[in-house]
Write a protein that holds these residues in place. Sequence first.
Motif: not given
Length: 473
Positions: A400-420
């Motif tokens: 786990p990576v500590p982040v400042e409470h109340g700060s927005p974090v961008t999360v995402g997913a890159r879905v490639g060939d074969g649904a990886i």
Amino acid sequence: MSRTYRNPVLNADWSDPDVIRVGADFYLTASTFTKVPGLPILHSRDLVNWTIIGHAFTSGYDDVRPGCGVWAPSLRHHDGRFWIFYGDPDVGICVVSAVDPRGPWTAPHVVKPGLGLIDPCPLWDDDGQAYLVHGWARSRAGVNNRLTLHRMAPDARKVLDGGTLIIDGDLLPGYRTLEGPKLYKRDGTYWIFAPAGGVEQGWQSVFRAASIFGPYEDRIVLRQGGTDVNGPHQGGWVDTPSGGHWFMHFQDRGPYGRVVHLQPMEWNGGWPVMGTDGEPVPGGPVPVEGGGPGAPATSDDFAGPRLGLQWSWQANPDPAWWELRDGRLRLACVPGPDDLGQRPSVLGQRLPGDPCTVTTSLTLDGEGRAGLAVIGTTSAWAGLERTRGGTVLVCGDMEPVPVEHGSPVTVGARVGDGAIVTWLADTGAGPREIGAPFQATQGRWVGAVLGLFAAGSGTGQAIFDAFTVDIER
């Protein structure tokens, strides 16, 4: 120069499609199992470019029941109303109707109760008599591979007899899992379009008879052949205002679900011929000129008064789970199963069949955990978790990576060939890959789902900014 299209025309999980034309407009619906809302209504002017305009099914089960609920609907327009018949294998054959396809739709009414009754399709004949054909699910009824026909009340309130077995697949060489019938009448002849052979390796058959009760003769009209389109079958026949004929059907693509293809269709020697000599085409000329571009929505800026029509819950939603305010989606961190596939409060949409990158900005207010998930038989997610020790970025087994409470974090997913799936995050220093790659998996009769969730004791909430899906074409 004529416009062209490429298959699949709906490259996501639009399972068991059925399609009709009313005037110059085409409408399509699909199976949704226990998703709420369900029975999406899609609209097109050219059979290629589709948009979601509403749902016909707005209330389902309170708990998640994978593989249950709304199976293989049939969509028809009769007597000034739109009708959708569908089977719930644990309830029976149900019907909903509406004057406007955008709704409101009537509450589901059980036309024929019973276990294992699936894939219904009506026909209102020229003399005013109505009929209903359906298949059987072995898991509930103990039998399958057969089609049963009923006389039905013209108002679709009930069937009028005990049913007649009109096609027994066990008597047809090589047939197995005959299901999904669509009933039509053309030039005095009765037609049943029905798939067989199973969703992954099956084919499309057509049956014809001079009497609706048979006897029926059969012909296989679409199969994989030398193409890479496995199991091409189960869908609907539709014509265009200019007199062309087309067939829309699905192809099972595992974690991507059942994607929809469009095949040209001609009548030759009294039988329909689909694709190129009975094999799927990769594409071709658009059936109707002037339809304009369009695609089912995926991204959502959460700025509207309601959620985009692409979203659904995994069971009946509680209004306390969510709120749209100030251009953001707020999800309450509510209790529920740790298995995201069993959690009713997951807000999800279909996984695109093309490679894509999905991102959202997340802020966690109070205790709980929340994030972006990819959900099938197995699930994974990336997001934030807050306990008394602080807020951390989490993804699978990574530290786990500590982040400042109340700060927005961008999360995402890159879905490639074969649904990886490759997980992404940006805590302020730029986007980077996090965690381990994840192989998306299909669910029970459905493709994988992109989901947003928030979990906890009910004291915290997750705040999501715009949800963006960038599809590579």
